[in-house]
Design a protein around this motif. Structure first.
Motif, PDB file in Angstrom:
ATOM      1  N   LEU A   1       4.809   8.980 -12.290  1.00  0.00           N
ATOM      2  CA  LEU A   1       5.384   7.632 -12.214  1.00  0.00           C
ATOM      3  C   LEU A   1       4.721   6.730 -13.239  1.00  0.00           C
ATOM      4  N   PRO A   2       5.488   5.876 -13.894  1.00  0.00           N
ATOM      5  CA  PRO A   2       4.863   4.947 -14.839  1.00  0.00           C
ATOM      6  C   PRO A   2       3.954   3.951 -14.123  1.00  0.00           C
ATOM      7  N   ALA A   3       2.959   3.476 -14.838  1.00  0.00           N
ATOM      8  CA  ALA A   3       2.021   2.493 -14.269  1.00  0.00           C
ATOM      9  C   ALA A   3       2.758   1.261 -13.781  1.00  0.00           C
ATOM     10  N   SER A   4       3.834   0.878 -14.463  1.00  0.00           N
ATOM     11  CA  SER A   4       4.601  -0.301 -14.037  1.00  0.00           C
ATOM     12  C   SER A   4       5.187  -0.094 -12.642  1.00  0.00           C
ATOM     13  N   THR A   5       5.633   1.120 -12.338  1.00  0.00           N
ATOM     14  CA  THR A   5       6.155   1.420 -11.001  1.00  0.00           C
ATOM     15  C   THR A   5       5.037   1.347  -9.969  1.00  0.00           C
ATOM     16  N   LEU A   6       3.871   1.867 -10.324  1.00  0.00           N
ATOM     17  CA  LEU A   6       2.734   1.809  -9.403  1.00  0.00           C
ATOM     18  C   LEU A   6       2.343   0.364  -9.117  1.00  0.00           C
ATOM     19  N   ARG A   7       2.326  -0.469 -10.147  1.00  0.00           N
ATOM     20  CA  ARG A   7       2.006  -1.884  -9.930  1.00  0.00           C
ATOM     21  C   ARG A   7       3.065  -2.548  -9.052  1.00  0.00           C
ATOM     22  N   TYR A   8       4.332  -2.194  -9.278  1.00  0.00           N
ATOM     23  CA  TYR A   8       5.409  -2.754  -8.466  1.00  0.00           C
ATOM     24  C   TYR A   8       5.281  -2.301  -7.016  1.00  0.00           C
ATOM     25  N   TYR A   9       5.000  -1.026  -6.797  1.00  0.00           N
ATOM     26  CA  TYR A   9       4.792  -0.529  -5.438  1.00  0.00           C
ATOM     27  C   TYR A   9       3.634  -1.254  -4.768  1.00  0.00           C
ATOM     28  N   GLU A  10       2.600  -1.534  -5.535  1.00  0.00           N
ATOM     29  CA  GLU A  10       1.468  -2.273  -4.969  1.00  0.00           C
ATOM     30  C   GLU A  10       1.892  -3.695  -4.613  1.00  0.00           C
ATOM     31  N   GLU A  11       2.659  -4.313  -5.489  1.00  0.00           N
ATOM     32  CA  GLU A  11       3.145  -5.668  -5.231  1.00  0.00           C
ATOM     33  C   GLU A  11       4.001  -5.705  -3.967  1.00  0.00           C
TER      34      GLU A  11
ATOM     35  N   LEU B   1       2.741   8.763  -2.557  1.00  0.00           N
ATOM     36  CA  LEU B   1       3.797   8.611  -3.564  1.00  0.00           C
ATOM     37  C   LEU B   1       4.948   9.603  -3.385  1.00  0.00           C
ATOM     38  N   PRO B   2       4.692  10.884  -3.082  1.00  0.00           N
ATOM     39  CA  PRO B   2       5.830  11.779  -2.840  1.00  0.00           C
ATOM     40  C   PRO B   2       6.645  11.375  -1.606  1.00  0.00           C
ATOM     41  N   LEU B   3       5.969  10.844  -0.587  1.00  0.00           N
ATOM     42  CA  LEU B   3       6.696  10.371   0.599  1.00  0.00           C
ATOM     43  C   LEU B   3       7.579   9.184   0.250  1.00  0.00           C
ATOM     44  N   ILE B   4       7.070   8.290  -0.584  1.00  0.00           N
ATOM     45  CA  ILE B   4       7.859   7.145  -1.029  1.00  0.00           C
ATOM     46  C   ILE B   4       9.065   7.632  -1.824  1.00  0.00           C
TER      47      ILE B   4
ATOM     48  N   PHE C   1       4.387   2.350   6.176  1.00  0.00           N
ATOM     49  CA  PHE C   1       2.981   2.459   5.794  1.00  0.00           C
ATOM     50  C   PHE C   1       2.174   1.257   6.267  1.00  0.00           C
ATOM     51  N   ILE C   2       2.583   0.665   7.358  1.00  0.00           N
ATOM     52  CA  ILE C   2       1.887  -0.498   7.899  1.00  0.00           C
ATOM     53  C   ILE C   2       0.450  -0.159   8.274  1.00  0.00           C
ATOM     54  N   HIS C   3       0.234   1.049   8.751  1.00  0.00           N
ATOM     55  CA  HIS C   3      -1.076   1.434   9.273  1.00  0.00           C
ATOM     56  C   HIS C   3      -1.926   2.152   8.236  1.00  0.00           C
ATOM     57  N   GLY C   4      -1.904   1.686   7.007  1.00  0.00           N
ATOM     58  CA  GLY C   4      -2.717   2.293   5.962  1.00  0.00           C
ATOM     59  C   GLY C   4      -1.967   3.366   5.211  1.00  0.00           C
ATOM     60  N   ASP C   5      -2.692   4.380   4.787  1.00  0.00           N
ATOM     61  CA  ASP C   5      -2.072   5.391   3.942  1.00  0.00           C
ATOM     62  C   ASP C   5      -1.360   6.493   4.725  1.00  0.00           C
ATOM     63  N   ARG C   6      -1.469   6.481   6.053  1.00  0.00           N
ATOM     64  CA  ARG C   6      -0.749   7.457   6.865  1.00  0.00           C
ATOM     65  C   ARG C   6       0.581   6.873   7.289  1.00  0.00           C
TER      66      ARG C   6
ATOM     67  N   GLY D   1       3.630  -3.783  -1.455  1.00  0.00           N
ATOM     68  CA  GLY D   1       2.819  -3.396  -0.312  1.00  0.00           C
ATOM     69  C   GLY D   1       2.958  -1.935   0.098  1.00  0.00           C
ATOM     70  N   LEU D   2       3.544  -1.112  -0.754  1.00  0.00           N
ATOM     71  CA  LEU D   2       3.720   0.304  -0.427  1.00  0.00           C
ATOM     72  C   LEU D   2       2.434   1.095  -0.628  1.00  0.00           C
ATOM     73  N   ILE D   3       1.666   0.714  -1.635  1.00  0.00           N
ATOM     74  CA  ILE D   3       0.365   1.342  -1.902  1.00  0.00           C
ATOM     75  C   ILE D   3      -0.640   0.220  -2.124  1.00  0.00           C
ATOM     76  N   LYS D   4      -1.917   0.564  -2.015  1.00  0.00           N
ATOM     77  CA  LYS D   4      -2.954  -0.454  -2.187  1.00  0.00           C
ATOM     78  C   LYS D   4      -4.046   0.064  -3.105  1.00  0.00           C
ATOM     79  N   SER D   5      -4.375  -0.756  -4.082  1.00  0.00           N
ATOM     80  CA  SER D   5      -5.537  -0.410  -4.900  1.00  0.00           C
ATOM     81  C   SER D   5      -6.784  -0.815  -4.113  1.00  0.00           C
ATOM     82  N   ILE D   6      -7.898  -0.207  -4.456  1.00  0.00           N
ATOM     83  CA  ILE D   6      -9.132  -0.507  -3.728  1.00  0.00           C
ATOM     84  C   ILE D   6     -10.123  -1.264  -4.605  1.00  0.00           C
ATOM     85  N   GLY D   7      -9.681  -1.644  -5.767  1.00  0.00           N
ATOM     86  CA  GLY D   7     -10.550  -2.391  -6.666  1.00  0.00           C
ATOM     87  C   GLY D   7     -10.167  -2.164  -8.111  1.00  0.00           C
ATOM     88  N   ARG D   8     -11.136  -2.454  -8.974  1.00  0.00           N
ATOM     89  CA  ARG D   8     -10.900  -2.308 -10.414  1.00  0.00           C
ATOM     90  C   ARG D   8     -12.136  -1.742 -11.091  1.00  0.00           C
TER      91      ARG D   8
END
Length: 151
Positions: free
Chosen positions: A18-28, A52-55, A72-77, A30-37
């Motif tokens: 997946l392109p980084a832009s898609t990952l950033r959009y998914y994060e925006e 990501l495959p589940l999404i 994915f309300i309850h975290g990554d599960r 709330g589908l995935i969460k970064s843990i920092g930088r």
């Protein structure tokens, strides 16, 4: 110091396809969460590679990103509502039925014995249903026509 299980967005992109832009959009969304930088680069837990495959599967099945987000309300599960899956399966059955009817209608028109397909009663019936369904969808605010002529 970063955990060895943490991976930056470039690696997630490479491993997931997946392109980084898609990952950033998914994060925006709330589908995935970064843990920092690391510097200016987002870092994700390795578990994101399981999410990501589940999404992707859910998107392919026709779920909206908002619907997927509730899974994915309850975290990554995932917290998958089985009733919602059955409802979506029912919607897919209806879509399959409509598509089969459209396919059959197109084949009939292509092979119609009438010299002018516009004179074909089955084609006229298909047109009437298409117009009626389009008007109904537009009144509901959904401008998609659904044709369900069965031959």
């Amino acid at each position: 110091m970063a955990n060895r299980q943490d991976i930056d967005i470039r690696e997630v992109s490479k491993l997931s396809g997946l392109p980084a832009s898609t990952l950033r959009y998914y994060e925006e969304k709330g589908l995935i969460k970064s843990i920092g930088r690391r510097g200016i680069t987002r870092v994700f837990p390795a578990s994101v590679l399981q999410q990501l495959p589940l999404i992707s599967l859910a998107r392919y099945a026709g779920f909206s990103l908002d619907e997927i987000g509730t899974m994915f309300i309850h975290g990554d599960r995932p917290d998958i509502d089985r009733e919602r899956l059955l409802h979506k399966a029912g919607e897919l059955d209806k879509t399959i039925g409509r598509l089969k009817a459209m396919r059959d209608g197109l084949r009939h028109v292509a092979n119609c014995p009438e010299e002018n397909q516009l004179e074909c009663p089955k084609f006229q019936n298909l047109i009437k249903k298409a117009v009626r369904l389009q008007h109904r969808e537009e009144r509901k605010g959904k401008p998609r026509a659904r044709i369900t002529d069965r031959h």
